[in-house]
Design a protein around this motif. Sequence first.
Motif, PDB file in Angstrom:
ATOM      1  N   MET A 185     -50.740 -43.020  44.454  1.00 44.51           N
ATOM      2  CA  MET A 185     -50.261 -41.675  44.794  1.00 44.51           C
ATOM      3  C   MET A 185     -48.744 -41.625  44.660  1.00 44.51           C
ATOM      4  N   SER A 186     -48.215 -40.566  44.047  1.00 42.69           N
ATOM      5  CA  SER A 186     -46.780 -40.445  43.833  1.00 42.69           C
ATOM      6  C   SER A 186     -46.068 -40.076  45.129  1.00 42.69           C
ATOM      7  N   ASN A 187     -44.900 -40.722  45.345  1.00 34.03           N
ATOM      8  CA  ASN A 187     -44.067 -40.405  46.504  1.00 34.03           C
ATOM      9  C   ASN A 187     -42.784 -39.712  46.087  1.00 34.03           C
ATOM     10  N   ALA A 188     -42.740 -39.205  44.858  1.00 29.50           N
ATOM     11  CA  ALA A 188     -41.533 -38.569  44.347  1.00 29.50           C
ATOM     12  C   ALA A 188     -41.273 -37.253  45.075  1.00 29.50           C
ATOM     13  N   ILE A 189     -40.022 -37.075  45.489  1.00 33.86           N
ATOM     14  CA  ILE A 189     -39.634 -35.838  46.161  1.00 33.86           C
ATOM     15  C   ILE A 189     -38.277 -35.378  45.646  1.00 33.86           C
TER      16      ILE A 189
END
Length: 203
Positions: A1-5
């Motif tokens: 799961m991507s944690n990009a913010i």
Amino acid sequence: MSNAIISRISGSVVVATGIEEAQMFDVVRIGDLGLLGEIIRLEGNKATIQVYEDTTGLRPGEKIVNTKRPLSIQLGPGLLTSIYDGIQRPLDVLRNKSGDFISRGIFIPALDQQKKWEFVPTKKNGESVSQGEIIGEVQETPLIKHKIMIPYGIHGQLLEIKEGKYTVNENVAKVRTKSSTMVDIGLSNWWTVRIPRPVSRKL
């Protein structure tokens, strides 16, 4: 799961942190609305993103999803009879869906995904084919015949080709390459916009 913010916003440019397995010019979807953007700089786990839609209302902390594919267009029947915006969204469909003003984050396929086109082969099973060769035609309009070609980089033997009605996402032929890999050929294909289309000669 991507944690990009989103960590920072400056006009149409966004800086993201926590982005993983990203490459230059990957297309990303930004924020709750899923605005379209493109990675233009990478530094560690940070990415600078050019957003192609209005960023009003975006806030630091909103999620970013990496599609892990470059900005590309879909080429196939229906292309020549449509009018598009700069990211290949058909304007007539956009207007029907969102009115005279384009809603942010709206996604519409470039080509009609449901319409079936009559495909007429011009090659036969067993023939040798290579990139750019025409293997069949679709009568897109009374005046326009859309040529279906072998995609770039494909060389081999035509194992199967089928006449009939197909959507742009259905396969009409199968090629066995020189390395014995089987490749399906459809009515449409995707092309990265930053790579010039190869030509055998210029008119």
